[in-house]
Design a protein around this motif. Sequence first.
Motif, mmCIF file in Angstrom:
data_model
loop_
_atom_site.group_PDB
_atom_site.id
_atom_site.type_symbol
_atom_site.label_atom_id
_atom_site.label_comp_id
_atom_site.label_asym_id
_atom_site.label_seq_id
_atom_site.Cartn_x
_atom_site.Cartn_y
_atom_site.Cartn_z
ATOM 1 N N ALA A 412 0.838 -1.201 0.000
ATOM 2 C CA ALA A 412 0.000 0.000 0.000
ATOM 3 C C ALA A 412 0.872 1.249 0.000
ATOM 4 N N LEU A 413 1.915 1.227 0.787
ATOM 5 C CA LEU A 413 2.812 2.384 0.857
ATOM 6 C C LEU A 413 3.507 2.617 -0.491
ATOM 7 N N ALA A 414 4.029 1.524 -1.046
ATOM 8 C CA ALA A 414 4.753 1.651 -2.314
ATOM 9 C C ALA A 414 3.833 2.163 -3.413
ATOM 10 N N GLN A 415 2.615 1.635 -3.424
ATOM 11 C CA GLN A 415 1.712 2.042 -4.497
ATOM 12 C C GLN A 415 1.294 3.505 -4.349
ATOM 13 N N THR A 416 1.094 3.942 -3.110
ATOM 14 C CA THR A 416 0.723 5.344 -2.903
ATOM 15 C C THR A 416 1.837 6.269 -3.382
ATOM 16 N N PHE A 417 3.060 5.929 -3.023
ATOM 17 C CA PHE A 417 4.180 6.760 -3.487
ATOM 18 C C PHE A 417 4.277 6.746 -5.009
ATOM 19 N N LYS A 418 4.015 5.580 -5.568
ATOM 20 C CA LYS A 418 4.085 5.476 -7.022
ATOM 21 C C LYS A 418 3.044 6.385 -7.680
ATOM 22 N N SER A 419 1.835 6.377 -7.108
ATOM 23 C CA SER A 419 0.770 7.185 -7.703
ATOM 24 C C SER A 419 1.024 8.674 -7.501
ATOM 25 N N MET A 420 1.870 9.018 -6.525
ATOM 26 C CA MET A 420 2.174 10.433 -6.280
ATOM 27 C C MET A 420 3.434 10.881 -7.009
ATOM 28 N N ALA A 421 4.041 9.973 -7.716
ATOM 29 C CA ALA A 421 5.307 10.297 -8.365
ATOM 30 C C ALA A 421 5.138 11.534 -9.246
ATOM 31 N N GLY A 422 6.094 12.419 -9.173
ATOM 32 C CA GLY A 422 6.037 13.602 -9.999
ATOM 33 C C GLY A 422 5.494 14.814 -9.271
ATOM 34 N N ARG A 423 4.793 14.564 -8.147
ATOM 35 C CA ARG A 423 4.321 15.731 -7.394
ATOM 36 C C ARG A 423 5.502 16.416 -6.737
ATOM 37 N N LYS A 424 5.412 17.719 -6.727
ATOM 38 C CA LYS A 424 6.550 18.498 -6.257
ATOM 39 C C LYS A 424 6.855 18.189 -4.792
ATOM 40 N N GLY A 425 8.068 17.868 -4.514
ATOM 41 C CA GLY A 425 8.500 17.663 -3.140
ATOM 42 C C GLY A 425 8.215 16.282 -2.589
ATOM 43 N N ALA A 431 7.899 8.102 5.466
ATOM 44 C CA ALA A 431 6.652 7.515 5.947
ATOM 45 C C ALA A 431 6.924 6.518 7.058
ATOM 46 N N ALA A 432 5.890 6.277 7.857
ATOM 47 C CA ALA A 432 5.942 5.246 8.881
ATOM 48 C C ALA A 432 4.540 4.698 9.081
ATOM 49 N N MET A 433 4.472 3.480 9.555
ATOM 50 C CA MET A 433 3.158 2.846 9.708
ATOM 51 C C MET A 433 3.209 1.824 10.832
ATOM 52 N N VAL A 434 2.103 1.748 11.564
ATOM 53 C CA VAL A 434 1.959 0.759 12.635
ATOM 54 C C VAL A 434 0.613 0.073 12.448
ATOM 55 N N VAL A 435 0.602 -1.238 12.479
ATOM 56 C CA VAL A 435 -0.636 -2.004 12.358
ATOM 57 C C VAL A 435 -0.787 -2.864 13.606
ATOM 58 N N GLN A 698 -4.507 7.777 2.036
ATOM 59 C CA GLN A 698 -4.413 6.952 0.826
ATOM 60 C C GLN A 698 -3.657 5.646 1.108
ATOM 61 N N VAL A 699 -2.605 5.756 1.884
ATOM 62 C CA VAL A 699 -1.879 4.540 2.272
ATOM 63 C C VAL A 699 -2.779 3.641 3.118
#
Lengths: 774, 257
Positions: A412-425, A431-435, A698-699
């Motif tokens: 989920a994390l990887a895909q979110t970053f992928k979908s945001m690729a190109g956004r400035k900054g 990121a961090a996550m706890v389940v 999103q993540v």
Amino acid sequence: MTRSRSPRSSRSRGRRGSSGIGRWLGWALKLGLVGLVLLAGFAVYLDAVVQEKFSGKRWTIPAKVYARPLELFVGQKLSKEDFLTELDALGYRRESAASGPGAVALAGNQVELHTRGFQFYEGAEPAQRIRVRFSGDYVAGLSQANGAELAVARLEPLLIGGLYPAHNEDRILIQLDQVPPYLVETLLAVEDRDFYKHHGVSLKSIVRALWVNTTSGQVRQGGSTLTQQLVKNFYLSNERSLVRKLNEAMMAVLLELHYDKQEILEAYLNEVFLGQDGNRAVHGFGLASQYFFSQPLAELKLHQVALLVGMVKGPTYYNPRRYPERALARRNLVLDMLAEQGVVSAEVAASAKQQPLGVSQRGSLANSSYPAFLDLVKRQLRQDYREEDLTEEGLRIFTSFDPILQSKAEAALAQTFKSMAGRKGIEQVEAAMVVTNPETGEIQAMIGSRQPRFAGFNRALDAVRPIGSLVKPAVYLTALERPSQYTLTSWLVDEPFSVKGQDGQVWRPQNYDRRAHGTIYLYQGLANSYNLSTAKLGLEVGVPTVLKTLERLGVSRSWPAFPSMLLGAGALTPVEVATMYQTIANGGFNTPLRAIRNVLTADGQPLKRYPFQVQQRFDPGAIYLVQTAMQRVMSEGTGRSVYNQLPRSLNLAGKTGTSNDSRDSWFAGFSQDLLAVVWMGRDDNGPTPLTGATGALQVWTGFMRRADPLPLNMPMPDNVVMAWVDAATGQGSAAGCPNAVQMPYIRGSEPAPGPACGQTPADTVMDWVRGWLN
Amino acid sequence: MSKWLIPVLTSGALLAGCATNPHGSIPVVESGSSITEEQEGGPVYQAQAPAAGPAVQALPEDSGVVVMVPQQSSSRIYPAGETPLSGTVDAQPATSSGIVPGPVTDGSSSYAPSSSYSPPGHDGSSSYTPPVASAPSGIPQSGSLAADEQLDGPVLALLTTAQQQQGSGDLNGAASSLERAQRIAPREPQVLYRLAEVRLAQGDAAQAEQVAQRALTYAGGRPTLQASLWELIAQARERQGNAAGAAQARERARVSL
């Protein structure tokens, strides 16, 4: 060490001396005697060294950390796909019939497997043949292979790491009766054909090695026996010198004097170096089998055995992951040798040569590192054990880590970053996550970095960041604990205001959209994360009271009672946020988060347990109301985008959080069986292009979509009643009245019921239509 | 006899050893070389001081918080931690909320819990004899749990295992098996009830009471189980020297039936 040289020369001279002059003879005799005495003394010393190390504990074993074992029972939510992922990670072989431990056979929705058995804290799980039948994403049937009913079974747990000191050896100790067919034969055929005939050193193999090496003009064969190799690794340094070789030979002979061949062979199998994994040296065939094939040694087939034995000659040179061609050639050479020496038939060797290397891939579930979770485990262990106990005693640490949930979180994390690729900054955003499981308080997955494989700064535990609106449930909970003053449908005013703080500064909160929203219901303030109304409510109940609520939720930070705390100026780590939300998700019962379940000694004896602990901190009724408002966050508020991806029927509760200038993007939320906290932000605390809703949510959504959780369904506490209210006015209404909606109230705080309307809304519409027609 | 053998053999070994080829022996550890992919190419962060340690496991046990439990008529003071929140201490039922716990049933049945029920293993001794696994009805053996409590396969199996472990004096094993059952059926109050029993037998009366309280939130519509839970809470309170609280819990136990 020069001493040992003299006896040899004097002795050889002594032999020739019979034909020499008497004077020379006398000197030689004297020298020889002295030499013999010195040599004997040295031999006695070496003998003590050999015995001392070999008779005691031969190896120190680092503690091993295991994931949770996968439980199997009818009604369990588990997809066949996830089940097979777990089996693959455990190195189960796909076969046409589950013939032995570690084998699995597929037939449609039915999976037959032969488990391996394992010693758990609760007792031994037997190795057994079982059948698992799947229906949809559930286990629909579980039985033994003979058809007998089976209530519950569990697989052996995945080994996820260990506690290694820097530059240390790791191994899984094996016994001779645990080795697979051909292992010993292959090892002897390749490394020491005369093992059972020699006494530690073998002139025959030395001569053979000399012959082979001189005729071929290169060093192709060594003359060391297995015993010498063992001695070299076991007692001696890496120095290459004649003296060391002499030492080695003497000790080999001494070792053979005291210990039988089987014992020496077993020690060799456990000692031999077979690979390097970062700082960890892979020793012994037991660990090598797990490391390269993700399988227990006993299950290895001929081609795998041949590969490992072939690697003895040069584990780095023949590393099958790095140099697969070399490794394959070496393995096939070994197989040829076996056929030449008659260990296996030519056909068997040929068919083994057809097999692929079969080495498990790095990065697969079987062969991944989970630095963030292991970091957490190690911190806990270091509080309870001495470092040397952890790195030497072979403890078995059983954790709640769920590798399947972890891989879903990472995806989920990887895909979110992928979908945001190109956004400035975005490239600077970490990121961090706890389940966790909200009902047991167990941590099931953890991500400490945008690159989950990198050990280093563990943001899940160590990134202390302002939590923004994540704090708001505490404000509303504080209010809802006073049902005579506040209900979910109390009116709040969302208008600009300012207060003077203790430090004299004027505080002027603003809404995210910089607009005021007038008079709203209390729950709407939380659902839409309005700052004005929330801050006002927090000031009404009192900042110190809200801080006490936070403390009861499990947040142990002494924050100053500034009004800005009401909007999340206080900073927490993701795991602290998880603790806080855990208390809300768990009906007001606080549970210290746990990662370790229990610890066994190396020989399987129970050592320590980390028990489930719970403490009631809140009235379940107030928690029920807060959960209701947090569900509104998802259904109509700032979290509503979650239902773009998830079905509406999936009841979820949560809260977005965004700190000033979008420096931190948070989301914390839960279903019935899963709680997840996601943080995104920059390590340098710079602004990001993300809000809680556009980033962390999103993540979170991607994770929940993959994890397919159970809908939230808190049992309604005794002191909560559902009442009909007019959605527009908040006044009491009745079922069937226009605009009537049901809301939960603490008993006694609900509005007085309105008069029955006597007709359903549909009737009203029909009346209106009728009137229009007339 | 080996006195003379040793030098002779060693000398022979020396001769042989001189001739051995250093190649082909076991390669030694090459600590410098890394073969793992994950070691490569990533930024290495300097870890901060493990400030979050306490947040992980060393969370403060409690903060001296008082909770008004709706099902009971008095609030209780939890053992105070190092930071008691004096502001919330409130020895009386929370008046602001005016929460009136509704009686679950009419309480007309004449249930005498103290006479018919005694949880096993109070003193941790072996005086409690475990039921043999052959009992077809499954786990409920402690008297007051009625047969109406239907449990399905895995939970029943694990509760039976736990009962056997408890019977043989292995309280840690029993608690561990019960937590295993809890993971399978987290909302099954009977599992929590058994867990509370074991906690009590282990001498942790405070946790026994808390776990039983948690079980109560899942035991709606199961008056027999509610009564057993209240009785267990009463015993846990007695152990903690809270006679008044115990009496109130006993009252609740009677009302539940």
